[in-house]
Design a protein around this motif. Structure first.
Motif, short mmCIF file in Angstrom:
data_model
loop_
_atom_site.label_atom_id
_atom_site.label_comp_id
_atom_site.label_asym_id
_atom_site.label_seq_id
_atom_site.Cartn_x
_atom_site.Cartn_y
_atom_site.Cartn_z
N THR A 1 34.06 30.65 51.94
CA THR A 1 34.02 31.54 51.00
C THR A 1 33.45 32.98 51.72
O THR A 1 33.85 34.08 50.96
N ALA A 2 32.48 32.85 52.52
CA ALA A 2 31.71 34.13 52.98
C ALA A 2 32.57 35.00 53.59
O ALA A 2 32.47 36.12 53.62
N VAL A 3 33.71 34.40 54.50
CA VAL A 3 34.53 35.21 55.30
C VAL A 3 35.77 35.34 54.70
O VAL A 3 36.73 36.34 55.10
N THR A 4 35.97 34.64 53.49
CA THR A 4 37.57 34.94 53.06
C THR A 4 37.73 35.36 51.72
O THR A 4 38.69 36.26 51.15
N TYR A 5 36.48 35.44 50.81
CA TYR A 5 36.30 36.28 49.59
C TYR A 5 36.27 37.54 49.76
O TYR A 5 35.86 37.97 50.73
N THR A 6 36.91 38.47 48.81
CA THR A 6 36.65 39.75 48.82
C THR A 6 36.08 40.37 47.49
O THR A 6 36.16 39.38 46.58
N GLY A 7 35.78 41.56 47.46
CA GLY A 7 35.60 42.31 46.30
C GLY A 7 36.68 42.06 45.16
O GLY A 7 36.58 42.13 44.17
N ALA A 8 37.89 41.83 45.76
CA ALA A 8 38.85 41.60 44.68
C ALA A 8 39.19 40.17 44.18
O ALA A 8 39.95 39.86 43.37
N THR A 9 38.41 39.08 44.61
CA THR A 9 38.35 37.91 44.33
C THR A 9 37.84 37.71 42.80
O THR A 9 36.76 38.16 42.56
N PRO A 10 38.59 37.27 41.78
CA PRO A 10 38.02 37.11 40.42
C PRO A 10 36.90 36.18 40.80
O PRO A 10 36.86 34.91 40.90
N PHE A 11 35.60 36.74 40.13
CA PHE A 11 34.36 35.96 40.41
C PHE A 11 33.70 36.15 39.36
O PHE A 11 33.32 37.30 38.57
N PRO A 12 32.57 35.03 38.79
CA PRO A 12 32.72 33.68 39.37
C PRO A 12 33.82 32.95 38.97
O PRO A 12 34.44 32.52 39.98
N GLY A 13 33.88 32.47 37.84
CA GLY A 13 35.15 31.64 37.54
C GLY A 13 35.26 30.24 38.23
O GLY A 13 34.24 30.02 38.98
N TRP A 14 36.40 30.09 38.39
CA TRP A 14 36.70 28.49 39.11
C TRP A 14 36.51 28.98 40.54
O TRP A 14 36.15 27.99 41.38
N GLN A 15 36.73 30.19 41.00
CA GLN A 15 36.56 30.52 42.42
C GLN A 15 35.07 30.19 42.94
O GLN A 15 34.89 30.02 44.37
N ALA A 16 34.16 30.38 42.29
CA ALA A 16 32.80 30.04 42.50
C ALA A 16 32.56 28.57 42.77
O ALA A 16 31.40 28.11 43.37
#
Length: 711
Positions: free
Chosen positions: A274-289
């Motif tokens: 997640t540290a290398v693939t998530y970005t500021g455009a990733t909806p967060f937190p939600g299920w992505q967290a």
């Protein structure tokens, strides 16, 4: 971010639950996780384009905090109010001294080094952070389109500490109530606690998913969307306690050692991914967290022994443990350095600056840990419970008073500046504001000390549409209008568009005073009156914007206005396109919208969008008082192509006209930030109320001619 002291109070897998109120052993793997978490955050803030998902370090901290705190609480379940008082006293001694030191230092540093335009906001955020409400303040401003261009606050990182402190306040009360329920019902305490926590965590996760999909900006900060992350660690703590009581033998852990080692590695891999693939455009937190949260749960739950290929062998290395030990103080110090250093270094962080911040964060973190954190927890004169609360109240009051005095001072300065401004507006200076472009006399440059409004006041120099709450905000579930000018006027004007229509209201009000016009606003934040779907961060906002545009169109047709004045900034790309490639799509949407109004007999005058600096002009001026020209721009970079103007001209209708006042913003070489002694923009794109008022004489002629055509 705040639980280093509790690392010893964690049961070991397979250990009996005896002496549960006493530490069983030190968890080097958790200390190592803290080092990873703070390193991710630190590197992300320094190099956001390289470690794009480093922000998930905060989520790792949340899980750790939930696990450790709940391990304490279920190891010695609170049964009365006095237990809670003791628990909170420990949290105060652990967290407050270092936090208040950083807040006070940041307040002073902001005053010494940051431009005056940032003093008021910093002081207000210091006040919010002092009472651990910073996350709610940021949630409120995050949905404010205009606030999005503000400079980063040097204390905005306190949002996560605020979430944790609210958790520490609420969680022990919840466990006390659940334990009380278990005693009254004669049920096993830990099982009742576990069931209650499952309900809370499940509800928080569901709300987090829903809020992230509907309003991701505010969902990032609010406590209910984050509670489940701390709760995930809490659930692990209760289940670990239950498992330890049930197993009661060390051999079980030895037989499963390889399996737990693999689980720990998989957990670390999830965090790294997640540290290398998530970005500021990733909806967060939600299920992505879920991925970083469950990864952290896996590492903690595995409790892998430091043997063989276990990651704990790496996590227990001395440098890693040292980083984990100072992680709280490093987190506190690093962001104020990042936010304030540009004011000293010239507005840009170079490699040397970032290296200096990295070193300074580690040095300050080490000193703060030893001489502040440890002194209040392990020193010779550790305060008792009552004295802890008294000292906390006094120290918090001192910081609040210091910040409050700064707010009062800024307000006093603004009152003086507004008085000077009104005097200037009521005068007949031929070189004031836009008049300087057409004055028959030679207008001399105005020094920084005499520009109006002052840079600190310019950010609040907005049209009355803001103070009168005339806006519709995402997700645009309704329409709204306000009336200005002469409410009984015979000429009725509609002002249509987004914030780049709203900043023309002061000019229209000046005209309305002369002509006795009635002005009705139809304004929506960021939304354009068009039939082209544009990209939002949620589908509800996209659909709501289109619905608002259609509804307003019907109201305008039924309203029998003499003239519709429209202006817009196109800040969202058409669906499936980039901003650069959206011009034709935007123009087509405006063409359809305007043609419908045209066929209904509505007269529309489109004002060409103003130049777009793209940087907060008041901040720039405050940072460069002796070189204000450095805040100017070039016409080829600042003046936008206006698709609504192009659409109106393309339709070739006598009922559609355009107005271009660019010549009152730019000449052939330059677009000044200050014209005729007046600051032109209150942020990076919107016209100040003052400059808008000075444009009224040049807007009067085109609009009067357009009204005459309609009557």
């Amino acid at each position: 971010m705040s639980t280093t002291a509790e690392l010893a109070s964690v049961p070991v897998r397979g250990k009996p639950a005896q002496n549960q109120g006493r530490p069983d052993r030190f968890r080097a793997d958790i200390q190592g996780l803290r080092a990873i978490a703070v390193s991710l955050v630190l590197l992300y803030h320094l190099w956001p384009n390289r470690l794009t998902g480093g922000f998930i370090g905060v989520d790792v901290f949340f899980v750790i905090s939930g696990f450790l705190i709940t391990s304490h609480l279920v190891g010695s379940v609170p049964t009365r109010g006095a237990d809670l008082v003791r628990f909170w006293a420990k949290r105060i001694r652990r967290l407050l001294p270092a936090a208040l030191l950083v807040l006070a230092a940041t307040l002073i540093g902001s005053r010494l080094f940051a431009p005056e335009t940032q003093w008021d906001n910093t002081a207000r955020e210091v006040m919010a952070a002092t009472v651990y409400g910073e996350n709610w303040r940021l949630a409120q401003t995050s949905v404010d389109y205009l606030a999005s261009e503000n400079a980063a606050s040097p204390v905005q990182h306190f949002w996560s500490l605020s979430v944790e402190e609210q958790f520490y306040l609420f969680w022990p009360i919840l466990i006390l109530l659940l334990a009380g329920l278990a005693r009254r019902r004669g049920l096993p305490t830990l099982k009742v606690v576990l069931a209650g926590l499952v309900v809370v965590v499940g509800g928080s996760l569901a709300y987090s998913i829903q809020a992230t999909s509907t309003e991701p900006a505010s969902a990032y900060f609010v406590t209910p969307t984050r509670m489940w992350e701390l709760g995930a660690g809490a659930l692990l703590a209760v289940m670990t306690r239950l498992a330890a009581a049930r197993l009661g033998r060390d051999a079980e852990r030895e037989r499963a050692g390889g399996r737990w080692t693999l689980l720990a590695w998989l957990g670390l891999a999830a965090v790294a991914l997640t540290a290398v693939t998530y970005t500021g455009a990733t909806p967060f937190p939600g299920w992505q967290a879920l991925l970083p949260v469950l990864g952290t749960v896996a590492v903690i739950g595995a409790a892998a022994a430091p043997a063989g290929l276990s990651p704990t062998r790496l996590l227990r290395l001395r440098p890693v443990q040292w980083m984990g030990d100072i992680s709280y103080s490093v987190y506190l110090w690093h962001w104020p350095l990042i936010a304030l250093l540009p004011a000293v270094s010239g507005g840009h962080l170079g490699r040397l600056d970032k290296f200096a911040i990295l070193v300074a964060s580690l040095v300050l973190g080490t000193l703060s840990k030893r001489y502040v954190e440890d002194a209040f927890r392990f020193g010779r004169r550790v305060p008792g419970i009552r004295r802890t609360y008294v000292l906390a109240a006094v120290a918090m009051s001192v910081v609040l008073v210091l910040a409050g005095l700064q707010v009062v001072e800024i307000q006093h300065r603004q009152q003086q500046a507004r008085a000077e401004l009104e005097q200037a507006l009521s005068g007949d200076n031929p070189c004031f504001g836009a008049a300087a472009w057409s004055s028959k006399v030679t207008c001399q440059p105005v020094p920084y000390s005499d520009i109006l409004p002052s840079p600190a006041d310019a950010a609040k120099d907005k049209s009355d549409a803001y103070s009168d709450n005339c806006w519709v905000y995402p997700p645009f579930r309704t329409t709204k209008s306000c009336i200005f000018g002469d409410k009984n006027g015979q000429v009725s004007i509609a002002l249509l568009g987004n914030s780049h229509a709203g900043h023309w209201l002061p000019a229209l009000q000046e005209i309305a005073k002369q002509k006795h016009w009635k002005i009705t606003t139809f304004l929506a934040s960021e939304c354009t009156p068009s039939t082209t779907p544009v990209q939002w961060d949620t589908d509800a906002k996209q659909a709501g914007c289109l619905k608002w545009a259609k509804s307003v169109q019907r109201q305008i047709i039924k309203g029998h206005f003499d003239l519709v004045v429209a202006s817009n900034r196109n800040g969202h790309p058409a669906v499936g396109l980039t901003n650069k490639k959206s011009q034709s799509a935007w123009q087509a949407g405006y063409r359809d919208y305007l043609s419908t109004l045209d066929r209904a007999g509505v007269h529309v005058s489109v004002i060409h969008d103003n130049p777009f600096p793209g940087k907060p002009i008041p901040d720039c001026l405050a940072e460069n008082p002796d070189q204000m020209h450095t805040c100017d721009g070039r016409p080829d970079r600042w003046v936008p192509r206006d698709p609504m103007v192009a659409a109106a001209e393309e339709l070739h209708s006598s009922r559609l006209s355009t107005v271009d006042l660019t010549r009152y913003f730019c000449d052939e070489q330059s677009c000044p930030a200050v014209i005729g002694g007046v600051i032109v923009y209150f942020d990076g794109s919107h016209i100040t109320k003052t400059y808008s008022r000075t444009l009224a004489p040049y807007l009067l002629g085109p609009l009067t001619a357009a009204v005459a055509k309609s009557r």
